[in-house]
Structure formats: C-alpha cells, structure tokens
Design a protein around this motif. Structure first.
Motif, mmCIF file in Angstrom:
data_model
loop_
_atom_site.group_PDB
_atom_site.id
_atom_site.type_symbol
_atom_site.label_atom_id
_atom_site.label_comp_id
_atom_site.label_asym_id
_atom_site.label_seq_id
_atom_site.Cartn_x
_atom_site.Cartn_y
_atom_site.Cartn_z
ATOM 1 N N MET A 1 -45.543 29.630 -17.222
ATOM 2 C CA MET A 1 -45.720 28.560 -18.201
ATOM 3 C C MET A 1 -44.820 27.375 -17.843
ATOM 4 O O MET A 1 -43.634 27.542 -17.587
ATOM 5 C CB MET A 1 -45.358 29.074 -19.598
ATOM 6 C CG MET A 1 -45.523 28.035 -20.695
ATOM 7 S SD MET A 1 -45.247 28.729 -22.354
ATOM 8 C CE MET A 1 -43.518 29.140 -22.284
ATOM 9 N N SER A 2 -45.400 26.202 -17.806
ATOM 10 C CA SER A 2 -44.640 24.992 -17.494
ATOM 11 C C SER A 2 -44.380 24.197 -18.768
ATOM 12 O O SER A 2 -44.929 24.496 -19.826
ATOM 13 C CB SER A 2 -45.391 24.136 -16.478
ATOM 14 O OG SER A 2 -46.665 23.765 -16.994
ATOM 15 N N PHE A 3 -43.534 23.179 -18.644
ATOM 16 C CA PHE A 3 -43.176 22.352 -19.792
ATOM 17 C C PHE A 3 -43.351 20.873 -19.416
ATOM 18 O O PHE A 3 -42.944 20.443 -18.343
ATOM 19 C CB PHE A 3 -41.723 22.612 -20.207
ATOM 20 C CG PHE A 3 -41.354 22.033 -21.542
ATOM 21 C CD1 PHE A 3 -41.531 22.765 -22.696
ATOM 22 C CD2 PHE A 3 -40.839 20.750 -21.633
ATOM 23 C CE1 PHE A 3 -41.204 22.242 -23.936
ATOM 24 C CE2 PHE A 3 -40.505 20.213 -22.865
ATOM 25 C CZ PHE A 3 -40.685 20.954 -24.025
ATOM 26 N N LYS A 4 -43.947 20.121 -20.320
ATOM 27 C CA LYS A 4 -44.216 18.705 -20.059
ATOM 28 C C LYS A 4 -42.926 17.893 -20.181
ATOM 29 O O LYS A 4 -42.337 17.795 -21.256
ATOM 30 C CB LYS A 4 -45.251 18.180 -21.044
ATOM 31 C CG LYS A 4 -45.712 16.746 -20.738
ATOM 32 C CD LYS A 4 -46.832 16.328 -21.682
ATOM 33 C CE LYS A 4 -47.329 14.927 -21.355
ATOM 34 N NZ LYS A 4 -48.431 14.518 -22.265
ATOM 35 N N MET A 5 -42.494 17.305 -19.076
ATOM 36 C CA MET A 5 -41.241 16.543 -19.057
ATOM 37 C C MET A 5 -41.525 15.083 -19.434
ATOM 38 O O MET A 5 -41.768 14.238 -18.578
ATOM 39 C CB MET A 5 -40.579 16.646 -17.690
ATOM 40 C CG MET A 5 -40.201 18.059 -17.295
ATOM 41 S SD MET A 5 -39.050 18.842 -18.456
ATOM 42 C CE MET A 5 -37.568 17.870 -18.161
ATOM 43 N N LYS A 6 -41.453 14.791 -20.706
ATOM 44 C CA LYS A 6 -41.740 13.441 -21.199
ATOM 45 C C LYS A 6 -40.594 12.463 -20.932
ATOM 46 O O LYS A 6 -40.816 11.267 -20.800
ATOM 47 C CB LYS A 6 -42.010 13.483 -22.708
ATOM 48 C CG LYS A 6 -43.272 14.216 -23.118
ATOM 49 C CD LYS A 6 -43.441 14.134 -24.630
ATOM 50 C CE LYS A 6 -44.694 14.803 -25.104
ATOM 51 N NZ LYS A 6 -44.848 14.711 -26.590
ATOM 52 N N TYR A 7 -39.369 12.994 -20.917
ATOM 53 C CA TYR A 7 -38.201 12.121 -20.810
ATOM 54 C C TYR A 7 -37.221 12.663 -19.765
ATOM 55 O O TYR A 7 -37.214 13.857 -19.451
ATOM 56 C CB TYR A 7 -37.476 12.029 -22.166
ATOM 57 C CG TYR A 7 -38.354 11.594 -23.307
ATOM 58 C CD1 TYR A 7 -38.707 10.263 -23.473
ATOM 59 C CD2 TYR A 7 -38.831 12.520 -24.243
ATOM 60 C CE1 TYR A 7 -39.511 9.863 -24.533
ATOM 61 C CE2 TYR A 7 -39.632 12.133 -25.305
ATOM 62 C CZ TYR A 7 -39.975 10.803 -25.447
ATOM 63 O OH TYR A 7 -40.769 10.410 -26.483
ATOM 64 N N LYS A 136 -36.290 26.093 -21.818
ATOM 65 C CA LYS A 136 -35.362 26.270 -20.697
ATOM 66 C C LYS A 136 -34.618 27.597 -20.789
ATOM 67 O O LYS A 136 -34.410 28.287 -19.779
ATOM 68 C CB LYS A 136 -34.359 25.115 -20.692
ATOM 69 C CG LYS A 136 -33.381 25.128 -19.514
ATOM 70 C CD LYS A 136 -34.018 24.678 -18.227
ATOM 71 C CE LYS A 136 -32.986 24.538 -17.121
ATOM 72 N NZ LYS A 136 -33.596 24.083 -15.851
ATOM 73 N N PHE A 137 -34.210 27.979 -22.014
ATOM 74 C CA PHE A 137 -33.391 29.175 -22.169
ATOM 75 C C PHE A 137 -34.170 30.376 -22.707
ATOM 76 O O PHE A 137 -33.600 31.442 -22.922
ATOM 77 C CB PHE A 137 -32.189 28.872 -23.053
ATOM 78 C CG PHE A 137 -31.265 27.862 -22.429
ATOM 79 C CD1 PHE A 137 -30.543 28.175 -21.289
ATOM 80 C CD2 PHE A 137 -31.143 26.590 -22.958
ATOM 81 C CE1 PHE A 137 -29.719 27.240 -20.684
ATOM 82 C CE2 PHE A 137 -30.317 25.645 -22.367
ATOM 83 C CZ PHE A 137 -29.598 25.977 -21.223
ATOM 84 N N GLY A 138 -35.463 30.186 -22.924
ATOM 85 C CA GLY A 138 -36.308 31.315 -23.290
ATOM 86 C C GLY A 138 -36.132 31.844 -24.696
ATOM 87 O O GLY A 138 -36.407 33.011 -24.960
ATOM 88 N N CYS A 183 -46.099 20.881 -25.506
ATOM 89 C CA CYS A 183 -45.546 20.693 -24.163
ATOM 90 C C CYS A 183 -45.705 21.917 -23.274
ATOM 91 O O CYS A 183 -45.488 21.822 -22.049
ATOM 92 C CB CYS A 183 -44.070 20.309 -24.246
ATOM 93 S SG CYS A 183 -43.798 18.621 -24.835
ATOM 94 N N THR A 184 -46.045 23.056 -23.842
ATOM 95 C CA THR A 184 -46.271 24.257 -23.032
ATOM 96 C C THR A 184 -47.748 24.609 -22.961
ATOM 97 O O THR A 184 -48.118 25.637 -22.384
ATOM 98 C CB THR A 184 -45.498 25.466 -23.609
ATOM 99 O OG1 THR A 184 -45.868 25.664 -24.985
ATOM 100 C CG2 THR A 184 -43.997 25.242 -23.513
ATOM 101 N N LYS A 185 -48.589 23.755 -23.505
ATOM 102 C CA LYS A 185 -50.022 24.018 -23.531
ATOM 103 C C LYS A 185 -50.605 23.916 -22.125
ATOM 104 O O LYS A 185 -50.423 22.926 -21.423
ATOM 105 C CB LYS A 185 -50.724 23.021 -24.456
ATOM 106 C CG LYS A 185 -52.185 23.344 -24.722
ATOM 107 C CD LYS A 185 -52.810 22.267 -25.597
ATOM 108 C CE LYS A 185 -52.108 22.151 -26.936
ATOM 109 N NZ LYS A 185 -52.712 21.121 -27.788
ATOM 110 N N GLU A 186 -51.276 24.963 -21.703
ATOM 111 C CA GLU A 186 -51.922 24.959 -20.399
ATOM 112 C C GLU A 186 -53.339 24.405 -20.536
ATOM 113 O O GLU A 186 -53.952 24.473 -21.601
ATOM 114 C CB GLU A 186 -51.976 26.385 -19.826
ATOM 115 C CG GLU A 186 -50.625 27.052 -19.662
ATOM 116 C CD GLU A 186 -49.794 26.441 -18.547
ATOM 117 O OE1 GLU A 186 -50.356 25.673 -17.748
ATOM 118 O OE2 GLU A 186 -48.592 26.727 -18.496
ATOM 119 N N ILE A 187 -53.879 23.874 -19.455
ATOM 120 C CA ILE A 187 -55.258 23.383 -19.447
ATOM 121 C C ILE A 187 -56.170 24.589 -19.279
ATOM 122 O O ILE A 187 -56.264 25.175 -18.198
ATOM 123 C CB ILE A 187 -55.484 22.370 -18.310
ATOM 124 C CG1 ILE A 187 -54.538 21.177 -18.492
ATOM 125 C CG2 ILE A 187 -56.935 21.914 -18.271
ATOM 126 C CD1 ILE A 187 -54.594 20.172 -17.363
#
Length: 283
Positions: A1-7, A136-138, A183-187
């Motif tokens: 799972m990835s996270f969208k880095m907006k900033y 980041k820290f689960g 931010c963790t939503k996958e396509i």
C-alpha cells in the motif's frame, strides 16, 4: 500500500539538549497540539526551540505546521524517530489508553494559526501529515488524541485553535481518518468488488477492550484488563467508531459505544462497580 505525498515534509532539526535528548522511540499513536501562540509560523516556533535547547521545561514537539510548510524539528518521519517532550509525564491517561507515556511512544504535532496564517491551508497540511504519520508508522488513523484529553486540567489544544475557525475536535479526528483512506486508496476500477462475506474486519480491530466511565474506575478495570488481556479506554478520550468486537463497560452505560457485544460491569456507585468486576472475575 502506498501513500499519496501531497506535501513536502522538511527536516530542520533543533539542536540537541534537554528539548531534544536524542533518544530513539517507536511510535504507537499521535498527539494533536496547537501552538497556543497566534500568528507564530512553523519556522518561528522551530527557531524558538532551537535557540533555547536547554530550557528547564524541556518542552518540544516533533512537527510544526502552518499554511506554507511542514517542519520536523525533532526527527519523526524524516529520520530515525527521536523522543520529543510534548506531554507531561505524570499524566495517567496516555498510559491507560496506549500502555506508555506520550513522549516515549507518541508523535507530537503542532498546528500554527492566527495572524497572517491561512488557517484552511494550515489545517489541510495538518490533517494530511497526521494521516501520513499513521501510514509511516503503521498505526491506525484512529489513534490520534488531543493534548486536552491527556492533560485536561491545563490544556485546551487543539480545540483552542479549531473553534476560532468553526472546526471541532471530533471533526478533526474524522478528517484524519478520511484523509488516510483517500491517500492510501489504490486504483482498483478494473478489479471486481469483493463480496460482503469476503470483507474482513480491519487489522487493528481488537477482540476485546475495557471502557471506563472515569478514572476512579481504573483500579477495578486494571484487574479485569489484565485477566482478559485487553486495553483500557477512558470514555472521554475514546477514538471514534468501533474500537473492539467485545467491550467491557466498567462504570456508566454503553450509550454511544459501538461493539458486537457488551459486558456490563456497572452500578450506582464505585462500590457496586467494584463488586460487579469482582463477581465477574470470580465466576
């Protein structure tokens, strides 16, 4: 799972000293603060702490956020995580809820507000960063708590800042969870939707939890929690939503709580509550 880095998260660490002892920690939850100093920017706050590294109070925070920048003044997500001193050690609530002191397993995040700071932009960054820390820290995005809940006799943050702009503490908690989910939503548009029977409960859903109405109930609850191997939550500092499949209510009612089942150990006074817990333990 990835996270969208907006900033961007900027590492601008303060000097080591009493404020930043350099002790490494493993975060398990997050604490929501505001600076309490209207108009002071993230850099203003970082610089103040950097210029007074051995202040007798030893107070500090991991991160300061305004409408322009997210600054980590003590390493959190940008380096090997270190301890910051953002909650008094003698407070019992963090130990009751999370099993240890906030400074030793918690990330402290400060919201800047007031003056020329665009609050909406600062708030967006604040919410996003808290969601990112959870990723980041689960730990669950439900595991954020206000400083005001941990030190209620002295502190009013982050509600102190939120209420000036028509926002609420409950709304902030909900926004962090929503941001985490987005931010963790996958396509997955091409993937088939899971059947209801295939949907599993979240990994962080507890089998059992103990909820106390007030801290005088803690001694009885502690015996119970030790026996059933479950964490203790204080009703006034509960995370939103369902916290466990089975909830043991020690004192008070189950009104407002969510669970598959409840075990009610309550009474008209502390003596009756204690008797109910003892009766359950001695079945």
């Amino acid at each position: 799972m990835s996270f969208k880095m907006k900033y961007e998260v900027k590492a601008d660490y303060i000097a080591k000293g009493k404020r930043r002892p350099g002790t490494f920690i493993t975060p398990k939850f997050g604490v929501l603060h505001d600076t309490g100093n209207p108009g002071s920017t993230a850099k203003n706050n970082r610089d103040y702490f950097n210029n007074t590294p051995n202040d007798p109070t030893s107070a500090s925070a991991h991160t300061f956020i305004d409408d322009k920048v997210i600054i980590e003044s003590v390493p959190a997500t940008t380096g090997k995580t270190e301890r910051a001193h953002h909650v008094r050690y003698q407070m019992p609530q963090d130990n009751a809820l999370y099993g240890d002191d906030s400074n030793d397993i918690g990330i402290g995040v400060e919201l800047c507000f007031g003056g020329k700071i665009n609050f909406e932009e600062a708030y967006k960054r604040y919410v996003w960063y808290c969601a990112y820390v959870s990723y980041k820290f689960g730990f669950s995005p439900k595991k954020w708590i206000g400083h005001e809940k941990l030190d209620p006799d002295r502190k009013t943050d982050p509600t102190n800042a939120l209420k000036k702009y028509g926002k609420t503490y409950a709304g902030l908690l909900a926004d962090i969870i929503k941001e985490y989910e987005e931010c963790t939503k996958e396509i997955t548009s091409a993937a088939p939707k899971p059947k209801p029977e295939d949907i599993k409960e979240a990994d962080d859903m507890l089998e059992k939890a103990v909820v106390i109405n007030a801290f005088p109930d803690f001694p009885f609850a502690e015996l119970l929690a030790s026996r059933i191997k479950a964490p203790i939550y204080v009703r006034g500092a509960l995370p939103s939503g369902k916290i466990a499949k089975e909830v043991f209510v020690v004192g008070g009612t189950k009104d407002g709580l969510q669970a598959d089942s409840f075990v009610m150990l309550t009474g008209k006074n502390r003596f009756e509550v204690a008797a109910a817990v003892n009766a359950y333990l001695n079945r």
